[in-house]
Design a protein around this motif. Structure first.
Motif, PDB file in Angstrom:
ATOM      1  N   CYS A  42      11.922 -69.369  -2.097  1.00  0.00           N
ATOM      2  CA  CYS A  42      11.834 -68.106  -2.839  1.00  0.00           C
ATOM      3  C   CYS A  42      11.104 -68.291  -4.156  1.00  0.00           C
ATOM      4  O   CYS A  42      10.239 -67.492  -4.516  1.00  0.00           O
ATOM      5  CB  CYS A  42      13.228 -67.554  -3.126  1.00  0.00           C
ATOM      6  N   SER A  50       1.880 -64.821  -3.571  1.00  0.00           N
ATOM      7  CA  SER A  50       1.870 -64.859  -2.112  1.00  0.00           C
ATOM      8  C   SER A  50       1.026 -65.996  -1.540  1.00  0.00           C
ATOM      9  O   SER A  50       1.496 -66.752  -0.687  1.00  0.00           O
ATOM     10  CB  SER A  50       1.395 -63.522  -1.547  1.00  0.00           C
ATOM     11  N   ILE A  93       6.627 -67.738   5.877  1.00  0.00           N
ATOM     12  CA  ILE A  93       6.440 -66.286   5.783  1.00  0.00           C
ATOM     13  C   ILE A  93       7.307 -65.702   4.668  1.00  0.00           C
ATOM     14  O   ILE A  93       6.907 -64.758   3.979  1.00  0.00           O
ATOM     15  CB  ILE A  93       6.746 -65.607   7.138  1.00  0.00           C
ATOM     16  N   CYS A  94       8.483 -66.265   4.450  1.00  0.00           N
ATOM     17  CA  CYS A  94       9.372 -65.829   3.372  1.00  0.00           C
ATOM     18  C   CYS A  94       8.696 -65.999   2.016  1.00  0.00           C
ATOM     19  O   CYS A  94       8.728 -65.090   1.176  1.00  0.00           O
ATOM     20  CB  CYS A  94      10.664 -66.626   3.427  1.00  0.00           C
ATOM     21  N   TYR A  96       5.517 -66.155   1.365  1.00  0.00           N
ATOM     22  CA  TYR A  96       4.419 -65.190   1.279  1.00  0.00           C
ATOM     23  C   TYR A  96       4.957 -63.789   0.974  1.00  0.00           C
ATOM     24  O   TYR A  96       4.443 -63.091   0.097  1.00  0.00           O
ATOM     25  CB  TYR A  96       3.614 -65.176   2.583  1.00  0.00           C
ATOM     26  N   THR A  97       5.998 -63.386   1.679  1.00  0.00           N
ATOM     27  CA  THR A  97       6.572 -62.045   1.511  1.00  0.00           C
ATOM     28  C   THR A  97       7.139 -61.857   0.111  1.00  0.00           C
ATOM     29  O   THR A  97       6.852 -60.853  -0.548  1.00  0.00           O
ATOM     30  CB  THR A  97       7.679 -61.798   2.565  1.00  0.00           C
ATOM     31  N   LEU A 100       4.228 -61.640  -2.283  1.00  0.00           N
ATOM     32  CA  LEU A 100       3.469 -60.394  -2.159  1.00  0.00           C
ATOM     33  C   LEU A 100       4.210 -59.232  -2.810  1.00  0.00           C
ATOM     34  O   LEU A 100       3.622 -58.448  -3.568  1.00  0.00           O
ATOM     35  CB  LEU A 100       3.202 -60.100  -0.682  1.00  0.00           C
ATOM     36  N   ILE A 101       5.491 -59.119  -2.544  1.00  0.00           N
ATOM     37  CA  ILE A 101       6.270 -58.020  -3.118  1.00  0.00           C
ATOM     38  C   ILE A 101       6.371 -58.172  -4.630  1.00  0.00           C
ATOM     39  O   ILE A 101       6.205 -57.204  -5.381  1.00  0.00           O
ATOM     40  CB  ILE A 101       7.656 -57.929  -2.450  1.00  0.00           C
ATOM     41  N   ALA A 115      12.311 -58.654  -3.851  1.00  0.00           N
ATOM     42  CA  ALA A 115      11.304 -59.523  -3.238  1.00  0.00           C
ATOM     43  C   ALA A 115      11.970 -60.700  -2.527  1.00  0.00           C
ATOM     44  O   ALA A 115      11.619 -61.031  -1.388  1.00  0.00           O
ATOM     45  CB  ALA A 115      10.317 -60.015  -4.292  1.00  0.00           C
ATOM     46  N   SER A 118      13.925 -59.531   0.537  1.00  0.00           N
ATOM     47  CA  SER A 118      12.964 -59.186   1.597  1.00  0.00           C
ATOM     48  C   SER A 118      12.492 -60.445   2.313  1.00  0.00           C
ATOM     49  O   SER A 118      12.407 -60.473   3.546  1.00  0.00           O
ATOM     50  CB  SER A 118      11.774 -58.431   1.010  1.00  0.00           C
ATOM     51  N   GLY A 119      12.198 -61.489   1.547  1.00  0.00           N
ATOM     52  CA  GLY A 119      11.834 -62.770   2.146  1.00  0.00           C
ATOM     53  C   GLY A 119      12.960 -63.330   2.993  1.00  0.00           C
ATOM     54  O   GLY A 119      12.733 -63.879   4.074  1.00  0.00           O
ATOM     55  N   ILE A 122      13.102 -61.519   6.316  1.00  0.00           N
ATOM     56  CA  ILE A 122      12.021 -62.024   7.171  1.00  0.00           C
ATOM     57  C   ILE A 122      12.404 -63.392   7.745  1.00  0.00           C
ATOM     58  O   ILE A 122      12.182 -63.672   8.932  1.00  0.00           O
ATOM     59  CB  ILE A 122      10.696 -62.112   6.388  1.00  0.00           C
TER      60      ILE A 122
END
Length: 180
Positions: A42, A50, A93-94, A96-97, A100-101, A115, A118-119, A122
């Motif tokens: 995280c 991201s 992917i976490c 990146y997510t 990005l957020i 954020a 959300s990760g 995912i």
């Protein structure tokens, strides 16, 4: 190499290393032990963004697949046949997510927590089905999807949610130093 490129490479390497170390920092609980990998994944997204967060965790995954014993259960290309490998894919992917957020929202505790969570979501969307698929098609265990969901999501989500909040708080404190 410019000073900024050197700094970026150092941060990417640092977070790849922190994710590696996080695999071996285990917090015992009555049900299952937890590691600090998710915290560092995280933080890589929240602090590096991201693309660089993704790259740092991707490097960790690539080094583990190349044979370094840096996953919680070892390393090597055959690790893709471990039920928990979906979580390693999910880590990438976490990061990146979360990155990005966090790049698109105003930096504050609520937005960084959104954020990070959300990760986390995912991570579980990738990890739980992968665990089930490998469990039933490779190692032939008899756990139902609901049992795996309980073990891999219900038991772990509260602790990971707390780590999301901690990572958001840490990111808010550390972000000014990363951007210098």
């Amino acid at each position: 190499m410019s000073n900024q490129n050197t700094k970026n490479a150092a941060y990417i390497g640092l977070f790849a290393t922190l994710v590696m170390v996080g695999a071996f920092i285990k917090i015992p609980t009555p049900i299952i032990p937890f590691t600090l990998q998710f915290l560092f994944v995280c933080l890589s997204g929240l602090l590096l963004g991201s693309k660089k967060g993704f790259l740092s965790v991707f490097i960790y995954a690539a080094l583990g697949l190349a044979g370094l014993p840096i996953f919680t259960g070892g390393g090597g290309i055959t690790y893709v046949l471990q039920p928990t490998f979906g979580y390693i894919v999910g880590f990438v992917i976490c990061a990146y997510t979360a990155g990005l957020i966090s790049e698109r929202l105003k930096p504050n505790l609520l937005n960084y927590t959104i954020a990070a969570v959300s990760g986390l979501i995912i991570l579980h969307i990738i990890g739980v089905p992968y665990y089930y698929f490998i469990s039933h098609n490779v190692i032939n265990n008899n756990l139902s999807f609901s049992q795996i969901f309980l073990f891999c999501f219900v038991y772990t989500f509260p602790f990971d949610f707390i780590l999301s909040i901690i990572s958001a708080r840490l990111a808010l404190r550390l972000k000014p130093f990363i951007n210098k």
